[in-house]
Design a protein around this motif. Structure first.
Motif, mmCIF file in Angstrom:
data_model
loop_
_atom_site.group_PDB
_atom_site.id
_atom_site.type_symbol
_atom_site.label_atom_id
_atom_site.label_comp_id
_atom_site.label_asym_id
_atom_site.label_seq_id
_atom_site.Cartn_x
_atom_site.Cartn_y
_atom_site.Cartn_z
ATOM 1 N N ALA A 138 0.834 -1.203 0.000
ATOM 2 C CA ALA A 138 0.000 0.000 0.000
ATOM 3 C C ALA A 138 0.866 1.250 0.000
ATOM 4 O O ALA A 138 0.510 2.261 0.569
ATOM 5 C CB ALA A 138 -0.919 0.000 1.216
ATOM 6 N N ALA A 139 2.031 1.160 -0.621
ATOM 7 C CA ALA A 139 2.943 2.295 -0.622
ATOM 8 C C ALA A 139 2.387 3.428 -1.468
ATOM 9 O O ALA A 139 1.683 3.220 -2.438
ATOM 10 C CB ALA A 139 4.306 1.858 -1.169
ATOM 11 N N CYS A 140 2.731 4.651 -1.058
ATOM 12 C CA CYS A 140 2.279 5.815 -1.821
ATOM 13 C C CYS A 140 2.885 5.785 -3.214
ATOM 14 O O CYS A 140 3.997 5.315 -3.421
ATOM 15 C CB CYS A 140 2.717 7.098 -1.114
ATOM 16 S SG CYS A 140 1.810 7.445 0.401
ATOM 17 N N SER A 141 2.153 6.332 -4.153
ATOM 18 C CA SER A 141 2.682 6.430 -5.509
ATOM 19 C C SER A 141 3.731 7.513 -5.571
ATOM 20 O O SER A 141 3.899 8.281 -4.644
ATOM 21 C CB SER A 141 1.544 6.760 -6.481
ATOM 22 O OG SER A 141 1.085 8.083 -6.255
ATOM 23 N N THR A 142 4.444 7.581 -6.675
ATOM 24 C CA THR A 142 5.469 8.596 -6.851
ATOM 25 C C THR A 142 5.015 9.649 -7.843
ATOM 26 O O THR A 142 5.815 10.318 -8.465
ATOM 27 C CB THR A 142 6.778 7.949 -7.346
ATOM 28 O OG1 THR A 142 6.498 7.234 -8.565
ATOM 29 C CG2 THR A 142 7.339 6.994 -6.322
ATOM 30 N N GLN B 210 -1.428 4.643 3.762
ATOM 31 C CA GLN B 210 -0.453 4.449 2.701
ATOM 32 C C GLN B 210 0.852 5.122 3.116
ATOM 33 O O GLN B 210 0.843 6.231 3.654
ATOM 34 C CB GLN B 210 -0.946 5.058 1.396
ATOM 35 C CG GLN B 210 -2.203 4.395 0.850
ATOM 36 C CD GLN B 210 -2.692 5.059 -0.422
ATOM 37 O OE1 GLN B 210 -2.620 6.269 -0.551
ATOM 38 N NE2 GLN B 210 -3.178 4.257 -1.356
ATOM 39 N N VAL B 211 1.957 4.443 2.877
ATOM 40 C CA VAL B 211 3.267 4.933 3.297
ATOM 41 C C VAL B 211 4.235 4.886 2.130
ATOM 42 O O VAL B 211 4.207 3.940 1.339
ATOM 43 C CB VAL B 211 3.823 4.089 4.470
ATOM 44 C CG1 VAL B 211 5.233 4.506 4.830
ATOM 45 C CG2 VAL B 211 2.926 4.206 5.684
ATOM 46 N N SER B 212 5.101 5.882 2.038
ATOM 47 C CA SER B 212 6.139 5.888 1.015
ATOM 48 C C SER B 212 7.003 4.642 1.148
ATOM 49 O O SER B 212 7.455 4.293 2.245
ATOM 50 C CB SER B 212 7.015 7.136 1.155
ATOM 51 O OG SER B 212 8.162 7.024 0.350
ATOM 52 N N ASP C 153 1.987 13.712 -5.296
ATOM 53 C CA ASP C 153 2.406 13.210 -3.998
ATOM 54 C C ASP C 153 3.723 13.822 -3.550
ATOM 55 O O ASP C 153 4.294 13.397 -2.549
ATOM 56 C CB ASP C 153 2.549 11.680 -4.031
ATOM 57 C CG ASP C 153 1.196 10.996 -3.887
ATOM 58 O OD1 ASP C 153 0.239 11.686 -3.521
ATOM 59 O OD2 ASP C 153 1.126 9.788 -4.139
ATOM 60 N N MET C 154 4.228 14.796 -4.290
ATOM 61 C CA MET C 154 5.495 15.410 -3.920
ATOM 62 C C MET C 154 5.401 16.007 -2.522
ATOM 63 O O MET C 154 4.476 16.759 -2.211
ATOM 64 C CB MET C 154 5.862 16.508 -4.919
ATOM 65 C CG MET C 154 6.322 15.986 -6.268
ATOM 66 S SD MET C 154 7.875 15.061 -6.133
ATOM 67 C CE MET C 154 8.992 16.394 -5.697
ATOM 68 N N GLY C 155 6.341 15.655 -1.666
ATOM 69 C CA GLY C 155 6.358 16.171 -0.306
ATOM 70 C C GLY C 155 5.498 15.387 0.651
ATOM 71 O O GLY C 155 5.497 15.661 1.845
ATOM 72 N N ILE C 156 4.742 14.391 0.174
ATOM 73 C CA ILE C 156 3.878 13.574 1.029
ATOM 74 C C ILE C 156 4.542 12.222 1.273
ATOM 75 O O ILE C 156 4.948 11.553 0.328
ATOM 76 C CB ILE C 156 2.495 13.372 0.382
ATOM 77 C CG1 ILE C 156 1.787 14.725 0.218
ATOM 78 C CG2 ILE C 156 1.641 12.431 1.226
ATOM 79 C CD1 ILE C 156 0.465 14.638 -0.510
ATOM 80 N N VAL C 157 4.653 11.834 2.530
ATOM 81 C CA VAL C 157 5.300 10.562 2.859
ATOM 82 C C VAL C 157 4.293 9.516 3.308
ATOM 83 O O VAL C 157 4.629 8.332 3.378
ATOM 84 C CB VAL C 157 6.386 10.743 3.936
ATOM 85 C CG1 VAL C 157 7.544 11.572 3.390
ATOM 86 C CG2 VAL C 157 5.807 11.389 5.192
ATOM 87 N N ALA C 158 3.077 9.932 3.625
ATOM 88 C CA ALA C 158 2.046 8.970 4.031
ATOM 89 C C ALA C 158 0.676 9.638 3.951
ATOM 90 O O ALA C 158 0.575 10.873 3.931
ATOM 91 C CB ALA C 158 2.300 8.460 5.450
ATOM 92 N N ARG C 159 -0.343 8.802 3.881
ATOM 93 C CA ARG C 159 -1.722 9.272 3.962
ATOM 94 C C ARG C 159 -2.468 8.393 4.962
ATOM 95 O O ARG C 159 -2.328 7.172 4.937
ATOM 96 C CB ARG C 159 -2.412 9.196 2.592
ATOM 97 C CG ARG C 159 -1.865 10.158 1.551
ATOM 98 C CD ARG C 159 -2.652 10.044 0.246
ATOM 99 N NE ARG C 159 -2.070 10.847 -0.810
ATOM 100 C CZ ARG C 159 -2.336 12.133 -1.010
ATOM 101 N NH1 ARG C 159 -3.164 12.751 -0.198
ATOM 102 N NH2 ARG C 159 -1.767 12.800 -1.995
ATOM 103 N N VAL C 160 -3.251 9.016 5.813
ATOM 104 C CA VAL C 160 -4.061 8.304 6.800
ATOM 105 C C VAL C 160 -5.512 8.622 6.507
ATOM 106 O O VAL C 160 -5.958 9.748 6.718
ATOM 107 C CB VAL C 160 -3.700 8.721 8.236
ATOM 108 C CG1 VAL C 160 -4.544 7.939 9.248
ATOM 109 C CG2 VAL C 160 -2.213 8.506 8.501
ATOM 110 N N ASN C 161 -6.210 7.639 5.962
ATOM 111 C CA ASN C 161 -7.599 7.845 5.528
ATOM 112 C C ASN C 161 -7.713 9.079 4.634
ATOM 113 O O ASN C 161 -8.643 9.883 4.751
ATOM 114 C CB ASN C 161 -8.524 7.974 6.747
ATOM 115 C CG ASN C 161 -8.573 6.707 7.570
ATOM 116 O OD1 ASN C 161 -8.581 5.599 7.026
ATOM 117 N ND2 ASN C 161 -8.583 6.845 8.884
ATOM 118 N N GLY C 162 -6.742 9.214 3.759
ATOM 119 C CA GLY C 162 -6.741 10.300 2.787
ATOM 120 C C GLY C 162 -6.030 11.560 3.231
ATOM 121 O O GLY C 162 -5.698 12.406 2.402
ATOM 122 N N LYS C 163 -5.786 11.733 4.529
ATOM 123 C CA LYS C 163 -5.131 12.951 5.006
ATOM 124 C C LYS C 163 -3.616 12.781 4.915
ATOM 125 O O LYS C 163 -3.057 11.813 5.438
ATOM 126 C CB LYS C 163 -5.538 13.264 6.442
ATOM 127 C CG LYS C 163 -4.946 14.592 6.925
ATOM 128 C CD LYS C 163 -5.548 15.056 8.230
ATOM 129 C CE LYS C 163 -4.953 16.384 8.655
ATOM 130 N NZ LYS C 163 -5.528 16.886 9.924
#
Length: 372
Positions: A18-22, A297-299, A26-36
């Protein structure tokens, strides 16, 4: 309450699919928690906290940095889940509550020295407030969500007392007055006033003298205090001692002998110990259940890697290039911090701002105002 590291890393390891896309968004985002989103700037803020007292220009390896960022990210993910749980229950932290917590912190700093600390330590106020909000959320979650679930039976308390009876033996303690002043003469006069009146309040009449009463175990005394109090009779003061801040003297009020607390006396301590255990268990139960229904989701760059992969990197030219890039990034960050003093925005390797999504925390070394 400390979050279980084992539970966090088990959760993070499960995110490999469930890794974050590149993608660019998503630049600058390392994870999302329920979309946040959780931003890289938040990790950098907490990472700076971790090394706030460090000295020198130590540059960690890519593997060490990944590990530290991974642990910090685990904490941020859980704190975000706690905040979202409170919001869902209508108990979310309000701006007014954050402002009140900030007011309490600022009250510990005279005049405008708090703001001066922010400037001197390159602390970004917005990031500091964000962390303050997370801390308040955890406090409310413990008090309003977990605590009402917990009950302590008197039989549990009795059993705990019997099993840990040695923990409820109080060693010899001393009640003392610590009398301080930047000048020797006012301190000597204050001690004379005490000898004449035996009234601690009388010493406080002189604004140049600070008087504090403390109770301390003999084993916790510093060598200088232990020597000053060793043969001192109750009611008498020690010689005046010169310290870095000025001068101080100790007045021994009372020696309290060692004693064993009986069950009634020990109950508040027993209750607190049991409460901490039960709160930790309740939190981990909630976290395990919440994790199962959360969309996290996590980088992939921060996920734990299979054993042996790190060792394989040792001779990998690509890994060595990563290390070189990291060292270059660290140099860019140092340059950015220097630029901050000149009113310039720190730039990344491609001459674009390091921070994304409107986050202006830069790479300041943050502090939480001693508020945990």
């Amino acid at each position: 309450m400390r979050i279980s590291c084992l539970l966090l890393w088990t959760c993070l390891a499960a995110l490999a699919l469930a890794a974050c896309s590149t993608e660019a968004d998503d630049m600058g985002i390392v994870a999302r928690v329920n979309g946040k989103p959780i931003y890289l700037s938040q990790l950098e803020f907490q990472h700076d906290l971790l090394h706030m007292d460090g000295t020198g220009a130590f540059v960690p390896t890519v593997e060490v940095l990944r590990g530290e960022y991974g642990q910090i990210l685990g904490d941020l993910i859980v704190m975000e889940m706690v905040s979202q749980e409170l919001d869902a229950r209508g108990l979310g932290v309000t701006d007014e509550e954050v402002a009140e917590e900030e007011r309490k912190v600022r009250a510990d700093y005279p005049d405008d020295s708090f703001d001066q600390v922010l400037v001197e330590e390159y602390i970004d106020l917005a990031s500091w407030r964000e962390r303050l909000r997370y801390n308040k959320a955890l406090e409310k979650f413990q008090r309003l969500v977990l605590r009402p679930q917990i009950k302590i039976d008197y039989r549990e308390a009795e059993d705990y007392y019997k099993q840990h009876i040695k923990d409820f033996r109080i060693p010899e303690t001393l009640r003392i007055l610590v009398v301080r002043s930047s000048d020797k003469a006012p301190l000597a006069e204050a001690l004379k006033v005490y000898r004449d009146t035996r009234d601690p309040e009388a010493m406080r009449a002189d604004e140049k003298v600070a008087v504090h009463e403390i109770t301390v175990r003999q084993g916790q005394l510093s060598s200088s205090w232990l020597e000053a109090l060793q043969e001192l009779p109750p009611g008498e003061s020690s010689p005046i001692m010169e310290e870095k801040f000025g001068y101080e003297a100790l007045v021994l009020l009372e020696r309290l002998p060692a004693k064993q607390l009986d069950p009634t006396q020990a109950y508040p301590l027993v209750e607190q110990a049991l409460l901490e255990h039960k709160m930790r268990d309740a939190f981990e139960t909630w976290l395990s259940n919440a994790w199962n229904s959360a969309d996290v989701q996590v980088s992939e760059h921060l996920l734990p890697r299979p054993e042996g992969e790190a060792a394989a990197e040792a001779g990998d030219p690509a890994a060595q290039e990563d290390q070189a890039n990291l060292e270059s990034r660290m140099g860019q960050e140092d340059a950015g911090k220097n630029a901050l003093q000149e009113g310039m925005a720190p730039l990344g390797p491609d001459d674009t701002p390091l921070e994304q999504e409107g986050d202006n925390s830069e790479n300041a070394v943050p502090a939480e105002g001693q508020a945990q």
